[in-house]
Design a protein around this motif. Structure first.
Motif, PDB file in Angstrom:
ATOM      1  N   GLU A  19       6.198   0.979   6.097  1.00  0.00           N
ATOM      2  CA  GLU A  19       7.456   2.229   5.476  1.00  0.00           C
ATOM      3  C   GLU A  19       6.821   0.857   4.035  1.00  0.00           C
ATOM      4  O   GLU A  19       7.005  -0.006   3.904  1.00  0.00           O
ATOM      5  CB  GLU A  19       8.187   2.081   5.763  1.00  0.00           C
ATOM      6  N   CYS A  20       6.725   1.986   2.845  1.00  0.00           N
ATOM      7  CA  CYS A  20       6.827   1.644   2.118  1.00  0.00           C
ATOM      8  C   CYS A  20       8.562   1.777   0.902  1.00  0.00           C
ATOM      9  O   CYS A  20       8.797   2.535   1.848  1.00  0.00           O
ATOM     10  CB  CYS A  20       5.637   2.711   0.975  1.00  0.00           C
ATOM     11  N   THR A  21       8.011   1.103   0.159  1.00  0.00           N
ATOM     12  CA  THR A  21       9.670   0.860  -0.533  1.00  0.00           C
ATOM     13  C   THR A  21       9.768   2.715  -1.419  1.00  0.00           C
ATOM     14  O   THR A  21       8.653   3.034  -1.669  1.00  0.00           O
ATOM     15  CB  THR A  21       9.529  -0.276  -2.265  1.00  0.00           C
ATOM     16  N   PRO A  22      10.419   3.482  -1.168  1.00  0.00           N
ATOM     17  CA  PRO A  22      10.596   4.353  -1.838  1.00  0.00           C
ATOM     18  C   PRO A  22      10.539   4.603  -3.037  1.00  0.00           C
ATOM     19  O   PRO A  22      11.384   3.886  -4.012  1.00  0.00           O
ATOM     20  CB  PRO A  22      12.313   5.204  -1.130  1.00  0.00           C
ATOM     21  N   GLY A  23       9.319   5.377  -3.438  1.00  0.00           N
ATOM     22  CA  GLY A  23       9.021   6.115  -5.484  1.00  0.00           C
ATOM     23  C   GLY A  23       8.072   4.540  -5.483  1.00  0.00           C
ATOM     24  O   GLY A  23       7.879   4.918  -6.497  1.00  0.00           O
ATOM     25  N   CYS A  24       7.779   3.862  -4.737  1.00  0.00           N
ATOM     26  CA  CYS A  24       6.509   3.294  -4.972  1.00  0.00           C
ATOM     27  C   CYS A  24       5.224   3.578  -4.867  1.00  0.00           C
ATOM     28  O   CYS A  24       5.176   4.213  -4.057  1.00  0.00           O
ATOM     29  CB  CYS A  24       6.867   1.540  -4.259  1.00  0.00           C
ATOM     30  N   HIS A  25       4.835   3.315  -6.865  1.00  0.00           N
ATOM     31  CA  HIS A  25       3.021   4.230  -5.778  1.00  0.00           C
ATOM     32  C   HIS A  25       2.073   3.041  -6.745  1.00  0.00           C
ATOM     33  O   HIS A  25       1.128   3.425  -7.184  1.00  0.00           O
ATOM     34  CB  HIS A  25       3.208   5.226  -7.248  1.00  0.00           C
ATOM     35  N   ASP A  26       2.753   1.695  -6.518  1.00  0.00           N
ATOM     36  CA  ASP A  26       1.993   0.720  -7.062  1.00  0.00           C
ATOM     37  C   ASP A  26       0.086   0.910  -6.379  1.00  0.00           C
ATOM     38  O   ASP A  26      -0.562  -0.114  -7.353  1.00  0.00           O
ATOM     39  CB  ASP A  26       2.327  -0.446  -6.558  1.00  0.00           C
ATOM     40  N   CYS A  27      -0.053   1.213  -5.376  1.00  0.00           N
ATOM     41  CA  CYS A  27      -1.371   1.102  -5.095  1.00  0.00           C
ATOM     42  C   CYS A  27      -2.244   1.921  -5.138  1.00  0.00           C
ATOM     43  O   CYS A  27      -3.186   2.488  -4.950  1.00  0.00           O
ATOM     44  CB  CYS A  27      -0.906   1.133  -3.096  1.00  0.00           C
ATOM     45  N   CYS A  28      -1.292   3.038  -6.079  1.00  0.00           N
ATOM     46  CA  CYS A  28      -2.106   4.852  -6.188  1.00  0.00           C
ATOM     47  C   CYS A  28      -2.967   4.914  -7.273  1.00  0.00           C
ATOM     48  O   CYS A  28      -2.458   5.869  -8.486  1.00  0.00           O
ATOM     49  CB  CYS A  28      -1.356   5.556  -6.299  1.00  0.00           C
ATOM     50  N   GLY A  29      -3.428   3.529  -7.694  1.00  0.00           N
ATOM     51  CA  GLY A  29      -4.124   3.489  -9.219  1.00  0.00           C
ATOM     52  C   GLY A  29      -5.593   4.368  -8.706  1.00  0.00           C
ATOM     53  O   GLY A  29      -5.671   5.212  -7.629  1.00  0.00           O
TER      54      GLY A  29
END
Length: 117
Positions: A19-29
């Motif tokens: 499960e990811c942290t809700p709202g996190c997109h740090d890996c979405c580059g």
């Protein structure tokens, strides 16, 4: 390409989930992926690609997260599952990816034609 599809399917099954942290997109580059994986994603316009790159985002990142989550490339799936690509928020699966699967993924990436998502 059919062999690549089989390899991708086999590797996807072996990547642990978490499960990811809700709202996190740090890996979405911006990322690269194989042309086989790219063929499964919706086609985007040059303008959409340019806009995403200007923000250092993936072209498939929407306001609520990844719009192609089920079809996301191997590189996106492996993020956070290995100490070599840790989640900056400390999220991780109970068991990290095994070293053989990680090696096979990196071998696949290194030995297939990669295109910008």
């Amino acid at each position: 390409m059919n062999n690549d599809r089989e390899t991708i399917a086999r590797l996807r099954e072996r990547i642990p989930t978490f499960e990811c942290t809700p709202g996190c997109h740090d890996c979405c580059g911006p990322v690269t992926t194989s042309s086989t994986e790219m063929s499964r994603l919706p086609v985007k316009t040059d303008a959409e690609h340019e806009a995403a790159l200007n923000e250092f985002n993936c072209v498939h990142l929407g306001p609520k997260g990844c719009k192609v989550y089920e079809q996301r490339p191997l590189i996106c799936r492996v993020f956070g599952t290995t100490p070599r690509m840790p989640c900056p928020n400390g999220c991780r699966p109970q068991e990290m990816i095994d070293t053989e699967t990680e090696r096979e993924i990196h071998h696949f990436i290194a030995n297939t034609r990669q295109v910008l998502v």
